[in-house]
Design a protein around this motif. Structure first.
Motif, short mmCIF file in Angstrom:
data_model
loop_
_atom_site.label_atom_id
_atom_site.label_comp_id
_atom_site.label_asym_id
_atom_site.label_seq_id
_atom_site.Cartn_x
_atom_site.Cartn_y
_atom_site.Cartn_z
N GLY A 1 0.85 -1.18 0.00
CA GLY A 1 0.00 0.00 0.00
C GLY A 1 0.89 1.23 0.00
N GLY A 2 0.25 2.42 0.02
CA GLY A 2 1.03 3.64 -0.03
C GLY A 2 1.28 4.06 -1.46
N VAL A 3 2.28 4.92 -1.64
CA VAL A 3 2.53 5.49 -2.98
C VAL A 3 4.01 5.61 -3.27
CG1 VAL A 3 0.38 6.81 -3.07
CG2 VAL A 3 2.40 7.84 -2.04
N VAL A 4 4.31 5.59 -4.57
CA VAL A 4 5.62 5.97 -5.09
C VAL A 4 5.33 7.16 -5.99
CG1 VAL A 4 7.56 5.32 -6.54
CG2 VAL A 4 6.56 3.64 -4.97
N VAL A 5 6.03 8.25 -5.75
CA VAL A 5 5.75 9.50 -6.44
C VAL A 5 7.03 9.97 -7.12
CG1 VAL A 5 4.82 11.82 -6.16
CG2 VAL A 5 4.11 10.02 -4.59
N GLU A 6 6.87 10.39 -8.43
CA GLU A 6 8.06 10.86 -9.14
C GLU A 6 7.68 11.95 -10.12
OE1 GLU A 6 9.66 7.44 -11.13
OE2 GLU A 6 8.17 7.50 -12.73
N ARG B 1 12.28 10.80 -7.05
CA ARG B 1 11.37 9.66 -6.88
C ARG B 1 11.30 9.37 -5.39
NH1 ARG B 1 10.15 4.85 -10.37
NH2 ARG B 1 9.28 3.30 -8.97
N ILE B 2 10.11 9.44 -4.85
CA ILE B 2 9.89 9.22 -3.42
C ILE B 2 9.11 7.91 -3.24
CG2 ILE B 2 8.89 10.13 -1.29
CD1 ILE B 2 11.05 11.92 -2.49
N ASN B 3 9.69 7.01 -2.46
CA ASN B 3 9.03 5.74 -2.16
C ASN B 3 8.41 5.87 -0.77
OD1 ASN B 3 8.26 3.16 -1.47
ND2 ASN B 3 10.12 2.19 -2.25
N ASN B 4 7.14 6.17 -0.74
CA ASN B 4 6.39 6.25 0.52
C ASN B 4 5.35 5.14 0.55
OD1 ASN B 4 7.69 8.29 1.79
ND2 ASN B 4 6.07 9.80 1.63
N THR B 5 5.84 3.92 0.39
CA THR B 5 4.94 2.77 0.46
C THR B 5 4.89 2.27 1.90
OG1 THR B 5 6.76 1.26 -0.03
CG2 THR B 5 5.46 2.05 -1.91
N PHE B 6 3.86 1.49 2.19
CA PHE B 6 3.78 0.86 3.50
C PHE B 6 5.04 0.02 3.73
CE2 PHE B 6 -1.18 0.54 3.60
CZ PHE B 6 -1.27 1.93 3.57
N ASP B 7 5.53 -0.60 2.66
CA ASP B 7 6.72 -1.45 2.75
C ASP B 7 7.94 -0.65 3.22
OD1 ASP B 7 4.93 -2.01 0.34
OD2 ASP B 7 5.88 -3.98 0.58
N SER B 8 8.15 0.52 2.60
CA SER B 8 9.33 1.31 2.96
C SER B 8 9.21 1.87 4.38
CB SER B 8 9.56 2.45 1.95
OG SER B 8 8.51 3.39 2.02
#
Length: 193
Positions: free
Chosen positions: A154-159, A166-173
């Motif tokens: 879940g969450g987002v990757v934004v670029e 590129r910002i990795n703001n996923t639940f995983d990260s």
């Protein structure tokens, strides 16, 4: 003095001399035997001490090896339990629904948006199951577009091409950061001794 007397005297002297030699020989033999016995006793004592040292060393090695093996098994068991806990947390995150998922996704997108300049064309990626949710959230942002699936919980990757960011703001990260920062505390709680 007759010849017989002389012969008898010589014979007696020879017997006395032979007796002295035999007595000296026996004394010398006893000394040699005693020395040999002492040397043999010392050799046996040294050999016994060597054997005792080897036995003790072997015992210490085996004990040390057993302790190391037990420690490795404990560490493996702890690693397995931590892995199971991590998998359970991941499953919980993947199963989040409704307002909680929307709120977390919105917070992660807001945090990522701070890295982009106004007017940038921004692509947002997310979990395929969250496509509708992400599209509804990015309606509140100018220049943001849902760009497709990203394999995550879940969450987002934004670029953005303009910002080359590129910002990795996923639940995983986020989970990875929290997990690494708190692994010792998690382990201590799970395995209090």
């Amino acid at each position: 003095m007759s010849l017989d007397t002389v012969v008898e005297d010589i014979r007696e002297e020879a017997h006395a001399r032979a007796e002295d030699i035999r007595s000296e020989g026996e004394t010398r033999a006893e000394e040699i035997e005693s020395t040999a016995q002492a040397d043999a006793d010392e050799i046996v004592a040294d050999a016994e001490a060597d054997v005792e040292r080897e036995i003790e060393q072997l015992r210490e090695q085996r004990l040390s090896s057993a302790k190391l093996e037990a420690k490795q098994k404990r560490l493996e068991a702890r690693r397995d339990v931590l892995g199971e806990v991590r998998e359970a947390v991941e499953a919980e995150l993947a199963a989040l629904e409704g307002d909680t998922r929307e709120e977390l996704t919105r917070d992660l997108l807001d945090a990522a948006s701070a890295e982009f300049d106004e007017g940038d064309d921004v692509n947002v990626y997310g979990r395929d199951e969250d496509a509708d949710l992400i599209e509804s959230i990015i309606d509140d942002y100018d220049g943001y577009e849902y760009a497709g699936e990203y394999d995550c919980l879940g969450g987002v990757v934004v670029e953005s091409d303009q910002s080359r960011v590129r910002i990795n703001n996923t639940f995983d990260s986020v989970l990875e950061d929290v997990w690494e920062d708190n692994l010792q505390e998690i382990s201590n709680r799970l395995f209090e001794q």
